[in-house]
Design a protein around this motif. Structure first.
Motif, PDB file in Angstrom:
ATOM      1  N   VAL A 173       0.855  -1.186   0.000  1.00 15.18           N
ATOM      2  CA  VAL A 173       0.000   0.000   0.000  1.00 15.18           C
ATOM      3  C   VAL A 173       0.892   1.237   0.000  1.00 15.18           C
ATOM      4  CG1 VAL A 173      -1.896  -1.171   1.195  1.00 15.18           C
ATOM      5  CG2 VAL A 173      -0.175   0.042   2.525  1.00 15.18           C
ATOM      6  N   LYS A 174       0.320   2.375  -0.332  1.00 16.15           N
ATOM      7  CA  LYS A 174       1.070   3.627  -0.286  1.00 16.15           C
ATOM      8  C   LYS A 174       0.843   4.286   1.070  1.00 16.15           C
ATOM      9  CE  LYS A 174       1.064   4.770  -5.167  1.00 16.15           C
ATOM     10  NZ  LYS A 174       0.638   5.741  -6.191  1.00 16.15           N
ATOM     11  N   CYS A 175       1.907   4.798   1.648  1.00 13.90           N
ATOM     12  CA  CYS A 175       1.795   5.546   2.892  1.00 13.90           C
ATOM     13  C   CYS A 175       0.869   6.740   2.630  1.00 13.90           C
ATOM     14  CB  CYS A 175       3.185   6.040   3.324  1.00 13.90           C
ATOM     15  SG  CYS A 175       3.173   7.130   4.757  1.00 13.90           S
ATOM     16  N   PRO A 176      -0.167   6.928   3.456  1.00 14.55           N
ATOM     17  CA  PRO A 176      -1.101   8.032   3.223  1.00 14.55           C
ATOM     18  C   PRO A 176      -0.439   9.411   3.305  1.00 14.55           C
ATOM     19  CG  PRO A 176      -1.934   6.561   4.930  1.00 14.55           C
ATOM     20  CD  PRO A 176      -0.555   6.110   4.595  1.00 14.55           C
ATOM     21  N   GLN A 177       0.687   9.485   3.972  1.00 13.34           N
ATOM     22  CA  GLN A 177       1.343  10.780   4.170  1.00 13.34           C
ATOM     23  C   GLN A 177       2.347  11.096   3.063  1.00 13.34           C
ATOM     24  OE1 GLN A 177       0.196  12.629   6.741  1.00 13.34           O
ATOM     25  NE2 GLN A 177       1.326  14.279   5.836  1.00 13.34           N
ATOM     26  N   CYS A 178       3.302  10.185   2.823  1.00 11.45           N
ATOM     27  CA  CYS A 178       4.393  10.490   1.878  1.00 11.45           C
ATOM     28  C   CYS A 178       4.330   9.667   0.593  1.00 11.45           C
ATOM     29  CB  CYS A 178       5.740  10.283   2.558  1.00 11.45           C
ATOM     30  SG  CYS A 178       6.103   8.546   2.902  1.00 11.45           S
ATOM     31  N   LYS A 179       3.394   8.727   0.519  1.00  8.20           N
ATOM     32  CA  LYS A 179       3.156   7.902  -0.672  1.00  8.20           C
ATOM     33  C   LYS A 179       4.238   6.859  -0.964  1.00  8.20           C
ATOM     34  CE  LYS A 179      -0.468  10.417  -1.358  1.00  8.20           C
ATOM     35  NZ  LYS A 179      -1.485  10.207  -0.384  1.00  8.20           N
ATOM     36  N   LEU A 180       5.144   6.587  -0.020  1.00  8.77           N
ATOM     37  CA  LEU A 180       6.123   5.511  -0.202  1.00  8.77           C
ATOM     38  C   LEU A 180       5.419   4.164  -0.087  1.00  8.77           C
ATOM     39  CD1 LEU A 180       9.188   6.692   1.922  1.00  8.77           C
ATOM     40  CD2 LEU A 180       9.048   6.502  -0.565  1.00  8.77           C
ATOM     41  N   PRO A 181       5.919   3.133  -0.780  1.00 11.04           N
ATOM     42  CA  PRO A 181       5.304   1.810  -0.665  1.00 11.04           C
ATOM     43  C   PRO A 181       5.547   1.194   0.725  1.00 11.04           C
ATOM     44  CG  PRO A 181       7.190   1.755  -2.159  1.00 11.04           C
ATOM     45  CD  PRO A 181       7.016   3.174  -1.742  1.00 11.04           C
ATOM     46  N   VAL A 182       4.508   0.547   1.251  1.00 14.02           N
ATOM     47  CA  VAL A 182       4.576  -0.080   2.576  1.00 14.02           C
ATOM     48  C   VAL A 182       4.024  -1.498   2.453  1.00 14.02           C
ATOM     49  CG1 VAL A 182       3.762   0.032   4.974  1.00 14.02           C
ATOM     50  CG2 VAL A 182       4.178   2.151   3.699  1.00 14.02           C
ATOM     51  N   VAL A 183       4.761  -2.471   2.976  1.00 18.17           N
ATOM     52  CA  VAL A 183       4.277  -3.854   2.994  1.00 18.17           C
ATOM     53  C   VAL A 183       3.216  -3.959   4.083  1.00 18.17           C
ATOM     54  CG1 VAL A 183       4.890  -6.264   3.424  1.00 18.17           C
ATOM     55  CG2 VAL A 183       6.480  -4.765   2.213  1.00 18.17           C
ATOM     56  N   TRP A 184       2.038  -4.488   3.709  1.00 20.59           N
ATOM     57  CA  TRP A 184       0.957  -4.644   4.687  1.00 20.59           C
ATOM     58  C   TRP A 184       1.162  -5.970   5.397  1.00 20.59           C
ATOM     59  CZ3 TRP A 184      -2.559  -1.077   6.065  1.00 20.59           C
ATOM     60  CH2 TRP A 184      -3.547  -1.479   6.960  1.00 20.59           C
ATOM     61  N   GLY A 185       1.862  -5.899   6.537  1.00 21.47           N
ATOM     62  CA  GLY A 185       2.138  -7.109   7.289  1.00 21.47           C
ATOM     63  C   GLY A 185       2.919  -6.800   8.546  1.00 21.47           C
ATOM     64  N   ASP A 186       3.321  -7.842   9.250  1.00 16.60           N
ATOM     65  CA  ASP A 186       4.019  -7.692  10.526  1.00 16.60           C
ATOM     66  C   ASP A 186       5.367  -6.989  10.398  1.00 16.60           C
ATOM     67  OD1 ASP A 186       1.909  -8.947  11.773  1.00 16.60           O
ATOM     68  OD2 ASP A 186       2.857 -10.926  11.744  1.00 16.60           O
ATOM     69  N   VAL A 187       5.935  -6.969   9.204  1.00 17.74           N
ATOM     70  CA  VAL A 187       7.228  -6.309   9.005  1.00 17.74           C
ATOM     71  C   VAL A 187       7.089  -4.779   9.013  1.00 17.74           C
ATOM     72  CG1 VAL A 187       8.244  -8.231   7.748  1.00 17.74           C
ATOM     73  CG2 VAL A 187       7.063  -6.432   6.487  1.00 17.74           C
ATOM     74  N   SER A 188       5.862  -4.264   8.963  1.00 18.14           N
ATOM     75  CA  SER A 188       5.603  -2.820   8.951  1.00 18.14           C
ATOM     76  C   SER A 188       4.759  -2.451  10.169  1.00 18.14           C
ATOM     77  CB  SER A 188       4.880  -2.425   7.660  1.00 18.14           C
ATOM     78  OG  SER A 188       5.623  -2.793   6.539  1.00 18.14           O
ATOM     79  N   PRO A 189       5.388  -2.166  11.306  1.00 15.87           N
ATOM     80  CA  PRO A 189       4.632  -1.921  12.531  1.00 15.87           C
ATOM     81  C   PRO A 189       3.785  -0.647  12.508  1.00 15.87           C
ATOM     82  CG  PRO A 189       6.952  -1.441  12.866  1.00 15.87           C
ATOM     83  CD  PRO A 189       6.822  -2.067  11.509  1.00 15.87           C
ATOM     84  N   TYR A 190       4.061   0.281  11.599  1.00 17.65           N
ATOM     85  CA  TYR A 190       3.301   1.538  11.556  1.00 17.65           C
ATOM     86  C   TYR A 190       2.282   1.566  10.424  1.00 17.65           C
ATOM     87  CZ  TYR A 190       7.116   2.792  14.601  1.00 17.65           C
ATOM     88  OH  TYR A 190       8.019   2.800  15.622  1.00 17.65           O
ATOM     89  N   ARG A 191       2.037   0.405   9.784  1.00 20.77           N
ATOM     90  CA  ARG A 191       1.124   0.358   8.640  1.00 20.77           C
ATOM     91  C   ARG A 191      -0.213   0.997   8.973  1.00 20.77           C
ATOM     92  NH1 ARG A 191       1.637  -4.757  10.576  1.00 20.77           N
ATOM     93  NH2 ARG A 191      -0.269  -5.729  11.287  1.00 20.77           N
ATOM     94  N   PRO A 192      -0.815   1.739   8.112  1.00 28.42           N
ATOM     95  CA  PRO A 192      -0.467   1.912   6.715  1.00 28.42           C
ATOM     96  C   PRO A 192       0.636   2.955   6.478  1.00 28.42           C
ATOM     97  CG  PRO A 192      -2.396   3.202   7.159  1.00 28.42           C
ATOM     98  CD  PRO A 192      -2.038   2.462   8.435  1.00 28.42           C
ATOM     99  N   PHE A 193       1.214   3.482   7.546  1.00 25.34           N
ATOM    100  CA  PHE A 193       2.267   4.488   7.402  1.00 25.34           C
ATOM    101  C   PHE A 193       3.626   3.800   7.274  1.00 25.34           C
ATOM    102  CE2 PHE A 193      -1.185   6.280   9.885  1.00 25.34           C
ATOM    103  CZ  PHE A 193      -1.511   7.380   9.111  1.00 25.34           C
ATOM    104  N   CYS A 194       4.581   4.501   6.650  1.00 28.85           N
ATOM    105  CA  CYS A 194       5.909   3.923   6.461  1.00 28.85           C
ATOM    106  C   CYS A 194       6.778   4.092   7.700  1.00 28.85           C
ATOM    107  CB  CYS A 194       6.592   4.565   5.250  1.00 28.85           C
ATOM    108  SG  CYS A 194       6.944   6.314   5.451  1.00 28.85           S
TER     109      CYS A 194
END
Length: 65
Positions: free
Chosen positions: A9-30
């Motif tokens: 998914v894209k980070c709602p703030q900066c639009k960087l790609p973010v993996v939607w899963g446990d590896v991204s603790p701040y999802r949907p943010f980067c």
């Protein structure tokens, strides 16, 4: 069992790609930074969810009627 193609998914703030899963603790943010920027925008009421107008602000409305 690991998923072969993780959801991105894209980070709602900066639009960087973010993996939607446990590896991204701040999802949907980067990052924590983007998460806090978004929170601040909500706190300052720069962002809001539209809703029905407040009845007490309407012209002609009174509890005494």
């Amino acid at each position: 069992m690991k998923q072969e193609n993780p959801t991105i998914v894209k980070c709602p703030q900066c639009k960087l790609p973010v993996v939607w899963g446990d590896v991204s603790p701040y999802r949907p943010f980067c990052s924590k930074r983007c998460q806090l920027i978004d929170l601040g925008e909500w706190a300052e009421e720069e962002k809001r969810i539209a809703g029905a107008p407040d009845m007490s602000d309407s012209d002609g409305w009174s509890e005494n009627q």
